[in-house]
Design an enzyme around this catalytic site. Sequence first.
Site, PDB file in Angstrom:
ATOM      1  N   CYS A 160       6.775  13.115  10.900  1.00 34.53           N
ATOM      2  CA  CYS A 160       6.051  14.268  11.413  1.00 34.53           C
ATOM      3  C   CYS A 160       4.550  14.149  11.168  1.00 34.53           C
ATOM      4  CB  CYS A 160       6.569  15.540  10.763  1.00 34.53           C
ATOM      5  SG  CYS A 160       8.328  15.794  11.037  1.00 34.53           S
ATOM      6  N   ASN A 212       0.801  -1.225   0.000  1.00 34.05           N
ATOM      7  CA  ASN A 212       0.000   0.000   0.000  1.00 34.05           C
ATOM      8  C   ASN A 212       0.835   1.277   0.000  1.00 34.05           C
ATOM      9  OD1 ASN A 212       0.301  -1.548   2.510  1.00 34.05           O
ATOM     10  ND2 ASN A 212      -0.325   0.352   3.497  1.00 34.05           N
ATOM     11  N   THR A 214     -25.143 -10.381  11.488  1.00 33.69           N
ATOM     12  CA  THR A 214     -26.068 -10.095  10.393  1.00 33.69           C
ATOM     13  C   THR A 214     -25.318  -9.447   9.241  1.00 33.69           C
ATOM     14  OG1 THR A 214     -27.914  -9.842  11.898  1.00 33.69           O
ATOM     15  CG2 THR A 214     -28.114  -8.729   9.776  1.00 33.69           C
TER      16      THR A 214
HETATM   17  C1  LIG Z   1      -2.883  -3.822   2.329  1.00 29.79           C
HETATM   18  C2  LIG Z   1      -4.043  -3.501   3.206  1.00 29.79           C
HETATM   19  N1  LIG Z   1      -4.556  -4.441   4.009  1.00 29.79           N
HETATM   20  C3  LIG Z   1      -5.587  -4.191   4.817  1.00 29.79           C
HETATM   21  C4  LIG Z   1      -6.176  -2.954   4.874  1.00 29.79           C
HETATM   22  C5  LIG Z   1      -7.315  -2.729   5.836  1.00 29.79           C
HETATM   23  O1  LIG Z   1      -8.526  -2.742   5.159  1.00 29.79           O
HETATM   24  P1  LIG Z   1      -9.871  -2.254   5.853  1.00 29.79           P
HETATM   25  O2  LIG Z   1      -9.814  -0.775   5.821  1.00 29.79           O
HETATM   26  O3  LIG Z   1     -10.953  -2.787   4.989  1.00 29.79           O
HETATM   27  O4  LIG Z   1      -9.914  -2.812   7.215  1.00 29.79           O
HETATM   28  C6  LIG Z   1      -5.686  -1.949   4.051  1.00 29.79           C
HETATM   29  C7  LIG Z   1      -6.261  -0.587   4.084  1.00 29.79           C
HETATM   30  O5  LIG Z   1      -5.876   0.251   4.876  1.00 29.79           O
HETATM   31  C8  LIG Z   1      -4.588  -2.223   3.205  1.00 29.79           C
HETATM   32  O6  LIG Z   1      -4.061  -1.285   2.429  1.00 29.79           O
HETATM   33  S1  FES Z   2       6.953  17.461  13.768  1.00 24.96           S
HETATM   34 FE1  FES Z   2       8.761  16.952  12.760  1.00 24.96          FE
HETATM   35  S2  FES Z   2       9.599  18.951  12.382  1.00 24.96           S
HETATM   36 FE2  FES Z   2       7.779  19.412  13.409  1.00 24.96          FE
END
Ligand SMILES: Cc1ncc(COP(=O)(O)O)c(C=O)c1O
Ligand code: FES
Lengths: 415, 133
Positions: free
Chosen positions: A339, A156, A245
């Site tokens: 950050c 991701n 459900t």
């Molecule tokens: C690779 C991956 N697995 C799992 C999830 C979790 O999915 P969900 O938001 O449906 O719980 C995400 C999303 O954040 C994801 O990118």
């Molecule tokens: S939170 Fe990282 S510089 Fe401010």
Amino acid sequence: MALKLPIYLDYHATTPLDKRVLDEMLPYFTEDFGNAASRTHAFGWKAEAAVGVARERIAKMINADKPEEIIFTSGATESDNLALKGVAEFYGDKGKHIITSRIEHKAILDSGKRLEKMGFEVTYLDVDQKGFVDPEHVRAAIRPDTILCSVMLANNEVGTVQPIREIGAICREKGVLFHTDAVQGIGRVDFDVQSMNVDLASITAHKMYGPKGVGALYVRRSKPRVRLVAQMDGGGHERGYRSGTLNVPGIVGFGKAAEIITHEWRDEAARVSRLRDSLYKKITSALDEVFVNGPWPVTDANGKVVRLPNNLNISFAYVEGESILMSLKNVSVSSGSACTSASLEPSYVLRALGVEEELAHTSIRFGLGRFTTEEEVDFAADLTVTSIKRLRDLSPLYEMAKEGIDLKSIAWTAH
Amino acid sequence: MAYSDKVIDHYENPRNVGTLDKNDDNVGTGLVGAPACGDVMRLQIKVNDDGVIEDAKFKTFGCGSAIASSSLATEWIKGKTIDEASEIKNETIAKELNLPPVKIHCSVLAEDAIKSAIDDFRKKQAARRESKT
Ligand SMILES: Cc1ncc(COP(=O)(O)O)c(C=O)c1O
Ligand code: FES
């Protein structure tokens, strides 16, 4: 056409609902509101039939043998939990070893941690600098007591598409169950549970233009027949694997989203890939010292797509990620910078790829999707370039680097 | 995260961005933070013979709050004596900018940068006095 701001380029986080999906869902909120478990009247039958259609569409999308192999859940977090914990609980007598990778989603990593506390042993495989798990490392990690291997289809953050086919073949040969978190890859790259020897797969509707709060776990029923212990007890829905459900409108939407993907994903992936490449070109031709995180080029020697077509993750050396986000206020993206996170820890995924902390702080993830237009990409690219230039004018590090000072030679005061 | 209007103002129109000649005896340079932590501030002061900071410049690698904190710091110390400037506390900066708790360390860094620039200036002055005697 006038550009509508802000522009959404965070399709890895979630996707907007496709209008066609919404249209199919709507009646199931009002007229056809029945409980799919009500066996005694037409309201229930109608809901059950609608769920059946969705199950078929989803099974077809991933080339599952039978619709019954699709277990509906509340999303991929639950599916990942059910896969790992459910398999561990059922097969725990046979073995207590599980293999996964360091760049899995937290739903996998934290389920793994939980299982470790319960006496299981988890091997977290390293990835290479592009984020790839080496299938031979999987082979080497398999022991007589290994019951499950879980490696995600695509990451991701950096978009790395794993060699699932190769890993699946090894697991099958060794008699180890194979789970993949397919969330990010569905509708973006090839995925087929048969030819890839996948035994369990997590998917979620909201990353594929369906609604939030509904997902599924694919559980193979033959050759091999996978067994699980339910993690949610109750009325015995979903053949006892997941009580509760069913979210009928959500499932109907999920099914429609799957049907659209089955028919349209290849064209969509090609289009989005072109847009992503154009974003890359515009940014890299205008700025120096930018580094792509994850695989680039996006295909391997055999022409296989090894990076999600919609993903571009770039480090802009010498400018901090959150300040970039602030500057890109009309472009919704995300950053691997510490950050931006509550924990002030930079992304564990970038760290696993060996991206230096200095560069991890400067990373931005662009995620394109079905509704991204060329105009939006042009706008985002131009704004990115002007923002980075402005922030570099503000950056002492950029100035020092340009003067030829080796930043590594300085005794920084880490805090 | 939502930013206060003051942070946004300083971020969008940072005051006193730039570089002073670090080899000038009247210039003190503070370089604090670390690239690996995601924040580095360089704050420079130019002090006249009365001990008054007549110019201040900064450059910051860091989040919007860090940029705003250093911008505000340069604004505040200009026209102050170095003794007055060394009294500036991060709490005052954080309060003025309405920084949320996770961003307090960005203002700490600004305080450190002021102190470090003053230190550097004082060291240079001491070295100059020594070389004269
Ligand atoms: C690779 C991956 N697995 C799992 C999830 C979790 O999915 P969900 O938001 O449906 O719980 C995400 C999303 O954040 C994801 O990118
Ligand atoms: S939170 Fe990282 S510089 Fe401010």
